[in-house]
Design an enzyme around this catalytic site. Structure first.
Site, short mmCIF file in Angstrom:
data_model
loop_
_atom_site.label_atom_id
_atom_site.label_comp_id
_atom_site.label_asym_id
_atom_site.label_seq_id
_atom_site.Cartn_x
_atom_site.Cartn_y
_atom_site.Cartn_z
N ARG A 164 0.84 -1.22 0.00
CA ARG A 164 0.00 0.00 0.00
C ARG A 164 0.87 1.27 0.00
O ARG A 164 0.56 2.25 0.68
CB ARG A 164 -0.93 0.04 1.22
CG ARG A 164 -1.96 -1.05 1.25
CD ARG A 164 -2.95 -0.93 0.09
NE ARG A 164 -4.06 -1.84 0.28
CZ ARG A 164 -4.03 -3.13 -0.03
NH1 ARG A 164 -2.96 -3.66 -0.61
NH2 ARG A 164 -5.07 -3.89 0.20
N SER A 258 -10.15 -0.16 3.53
CA SER A 258 -9.42 -0.42 4.78
C SER A 258 -8.84 0.89 5.29
O SER A 258 -8.20 1.62 4.54
CB SER A 258 -8.26 -1.38 4.54
OG SER A 258 -8.71 -2.60 4.03
N GLU A 354 -4.16 4.10 6.33
CA GLU A 354 -3.90 3.91 4.90
C GLU A 354 -4.24 5.18 4.09
O GLU A 354 -3.46 5.57 3.24
CB GLU A 354 -4.74 2.73 4.40
CG GLU A 354 -4.12 1.98 3.26
CD GLU A 354 -5.08 0.95 2.68
OE1 GLU A 354 -6.00 1.34 1.94
OE2 GLU A 354 -4.91 -0.23 2.97
N1 EPU Z 1 -10.97 -10.10 10.77
C1 EPU Z 1 -11.63 -10.15 11.98
N2 EPU Z 1 -12.49 -9.14 12.29
C2 EPU Z 1 -12.72 -8.12 11.43
C3 EPU Z 1 -12.06 -8.06 10.21
C4 EPU Z 1 -11.17 -9.08 9.88
O1 EPU Z 1 -11.43 -11.06 12.77
O2 EPU Z 1 -13.53 -7.24 11.78
C5 EPU Z 1 -10.09 -11.19 10.39
C6 EPU Z 1 -10.77 -12.04 9.32
O3 EPU Z 1 -11.54 -13.05 9.88
C7 EPU Z 1 -9.60 -12.60 8.54
C8 EPU Z 1 -8.54 -11.53 8.69
O4 EPU Z 1 -8.93 -10.69 9.77
O5 EPU Z 1 -9.13 -13.79 9.13
C9 EPU Z 1 -8.31 -10.75 7.41
O6 EPU Z 1 -9.52 -10.12 6.98
P1 EPU Z 1 -9.85 -9.91 5.42
O7 EPU Z 1 -9.73 -11.20 4.70
O8 EPU Z 1 -11.16 -9.20 5.35
O9 EPU Z 1 -8.68 -9.02 4.85
P2 EPU Z 1 -7.96 -7.75 5.46
O10 EPU Z 1 -6.55 -8.14 5.76
O11 EPU Z 1 -8.76 -7.16 6.55
C10 EPU Z 1 -6.98 -6.92 3.17
C11 EPU Z 1 -6.88 -5.60 2.45
C12 EPU Z 1 -8.16 -5.31 1.70
C13 EPU Z 1 -8.43 -6.44 0.72
C14 EPU Z 1 -8.51 -7.76 1.51
C15 EPU Z 1 -8.63 -8.93 0.57
C16 EPU Z 1 -5.34 -4.22 3.70
C17 EPU Z 1 -5.19 -3.05 4.62
N3 EPU Z 1 -6.60 -4.54 3.39
O12 EPU Z 1 -7.96 -6.75 4.19
O13 EPU Z 1 -7.97 -4.12 0.95
O14 EPU Z 1 -9.66 -6.23 0.03
O15 EPU Z 1 -7.29 -7.95 2.28
O16 EPU Z 1 -7.42 -9.15 -0.10
O17 EPU Z 1 -4.35 -4.78 3.27
C18 EPU Z 1 -8.19 -1.76 1.06
O18 EPU Z 1 -6.98 -1.69 1.07
O19 EPU Z 1 -8.92 -0.71 1.07
C19 EPU Z 1 -8.84 -3.05 1.06
C20 EPU Z 1 -10.16 -3.20 1.16
#
Ligand code: EPU
Length: 358
Positions: A164, A258, A354
Site C-alpha cells: 500500500r 481499509s 492507509e
Molecule cells: N478479521 C476479523 N475481524 C474483522 C475483520 C477481519 O477477525 O472485523 C479477520 C478475518 O476473519 C480474517 C482476517 O482478519 O481472518 C483478514 O480479513 P480480510 O480477509 O477481510 O482481509 P484484510 O486483511 O482485513 C486486506 C486488504 C483489503 C483487501 C482484503 C482482501 C489491507 C489493509 N486490506 O484486508 O484491501 O480487500 O485484504 O485481499 O491490506 C483496502 O486496502 O482498502 C482493502 C479493502
C-alpha cells in the site's frame, strides 16, 4: 481553461465528507495541465491532486489549487505471445477498467475488481486484494512534473512500490528539486507526492492466464461451488460477491476501504503476542516477518459498530471506518486515534492509517 471556485467536494470523496475546494481545475489531457503550469497566477500556487477521492480524509476546506484528474481512454497497446499490454487514462474508473479488460478478452486484473477509485490512484497506494497487488500487473506510467511541465515515463522500480505504498505517497525532502531525467527519480526514498501528476498507466497482463486462488475467501468459493478451474469472469464474479458481503458500498455508505494497513512484526514479537492472544490472525511473509490482520486486532478490542459522532467502525469488517451520515473529517480522525490507542495499549502495536489525511 476554467477555474471553478468554491466547488463542493462531497461528491468527489468516497467518505462523502462535506468540504469545498476554493479553486478547482479539471484536467482532461496533458495540455490542460500545461495550461495551468503556463498560467502566471496558477503556476506558483500549491496544488492538490484529486483522483477518485477514495483514499483521502478531508479535515477541512482545501486551500491548494485542486487538480481534478479526468484523463480518459483505454486501449490495447500491444499483444505478444507473452502478454497483453493495456493503457488507461488516469481519470478512468478502476473497476470499469477491470470489467472492460475482461470483456475485451484480456484477463489478469479480476482479483482487483470493485476497488473504488481511479486508474491514476491505483499505483499511488499499490492497491491489492485477494492475492494480487497492482505491482504484479504493472508495466509503466507517465507523469508530468509540476515544476517543469516535462513528461516522464516511470517503470515499477522507479515507482518504489511497497505494501500500500509508492514514491507518490511520500513528500520530497524540503527544498529538493525533482531531478531532470528519469534516473534520479528512482532513488530510494525520493518522494514525488504533489510534485508529479500521473496521466496514464500501462498494465502487463501475462499469458497464459492463470487464476490466482490462494486467498482463503476464494478457496471457500471453490469449495462451495465445486468449481476448481474457474475462468477469469468466474473469479471476477466471486471477488465482487466477497467484497459486497464484507465491505460497504461507498455509494450507500461513505468509506475509504481499509482504514489501516495490516502491520508486520518479527517472528519473536508475534510469538510473544500469541502467548497472550492465541487466536490472533497472522500470516508469515516471504521475508520472514509476520503480517497481522489489523481488522482482527481492532475487532478484538471490541470496536465493531462503535462510533464518534457520525463516524463509525463497520459492523462486518472492523478495518473499515464508515460515514453514517454527515461525519466530519475530524470525527473520522478522532475515531481512528481512539482505535490506535486501544490497539496499542492491548497489543503494543501502533496501526498506521492507509488514507491520506488532507
Ligand atoms: N478479521 C476479523 N475481524 C474483522 C475483520 C477481519 O477477525 O472485523 C479477520 C478475518 O476473519 C480474517 C482476517 O482478519 O481472518 C483478514 O480479513 P480480510 O480477509 O477481510 O482481509 P484484510 O486483511 O482485513 C486486506 C486488504 C483489503 C483487501 C482484503 C482482501 C489491507 C489493509 N486490506 O484486508 O484491501 O480487500 O485484504 O485481499 O491490506 C483496502 O486496502 O482498502 C482493502 C479493502
Amino acid at each position: 481553461m476554467l477555474v471553478e471556485k468554491n466547488v463542493p467536494l462531497q461528491p468527489y470523496n468516497s467518505f462523502h465528507i462535506v468540504a469545498k475546494a476554493f479553486s478547482l481545475v479539471r484536467i482532461g489531457c496533458v495540455n490542460d495541465l500545461l495550461d495551468v503550469l503556463a498560467d502566471p497566477v496558477l503556476a506558483p500556487q500549491p496544488k492538490f491532486i484529486l483522483g477518485g477521492g477514495s483514499n483521502i480524509v478531508l479535515t477541512g476546506d482545501v486551500k491548494p489549487l485542486v487538480l481534478k484528474i479526468e484523463v480518459k481512454g483505454r486501449r490495447l497497446l500491444q499483444e505478444t505471445d507473452k502478454a497483453w499490454l493495456v493503457e488507461a487514462g488516469a481519470g478512468e474508473n478502476w473497476h470499469e477498467l477491470v470489467a472492460w479488460t475482461l470483456g475485451q478478452g484480456y484477463p489478469g486484473l479480476e482479483n482487483l475488481a470493485m476497488i473504488p477509485g481511479t486508474v491514476g490512484a491505483s499505483p499511488v497506494q499499490n492497491i491489492g486484494a485477494y492475492g494480487i497487488e497492482l505491482q504484479d500487473r504493472f508495466h509503466s506510467l507517465d507523469v508530468v512534473d509540476l515544476a517543469t511541465g516535462t513528461t516522464h515515463t516511470l517503470d515499477a522500480a522507479q515507482c518504489g512500490f511497497g505494501y500500500r505504498d509508492s514514491v507518490f505517497k511520500h513528500a520530497a525532502p524540503e527544498g529538493d528539486a525533482v531531478p531532470a531525467g528519469n534516473g534520479p527519480v528512482a532513488a530510494a526514498g525520493f518522494g514525488l507526492r504533489d510534485r508529479v501528476v500521473i496521466t496514464h498507466v500501462r498494465f502487463l497482463l501475462p499469458k497464459p492466464w492463470k487464476p490466482v486462488l490462494g486467498y482463503a475467501d476464494l478457496e471457500r468459493k471453490m469449495q462451495e461451488t465445486g468449481i476448481t478451474a474457474p475462468d477469469a469472469q468466474q473469479v471476477f464474479d466471486w471477488v465482487c460477491a466477497i467484497r459486497r458481503a464484507k465491505l460497504p458500498d461507498p455509494e450507500q455508505m461513505g468509506n475509504a476501504g481499509s482504514f489501516f494497513k495490516n502491520p508486520t512484526v518479527t517472528r519473536e514479537q508475534c510469538d510473544d503476542i500469541i502467548q497472550r492472544e492465541p487466536r490472533i490472525v497472522h500470516y508469515p511473509m516471504d521475508n520472514g516477518s509476520i503480517k497481522l490482520a489489523a481488522g482482527w486486532l481492532i475487532d478484538a478490542c471490541g470496536w465493531k459498530g462503535k462510533s464518534v459522532g457520525n463516524a463509525a467502525v463497520y459492523e462486518r469488517q472492523a478495518l473499515v471506518l464508515v460515514n453514517r451520515g454527515q461525519a466530519t473529517g475530524g470525527e473520522v480522525m478522532t475515531l481512528a486515534g481512539a482505535i490506535q490507542t486501544s490497539v496499542y495499549e492491548r497489543f503494543g502495536i501502533m496501526l498506521e492509517p492507509e488514507p491520506v489525511v488532507v
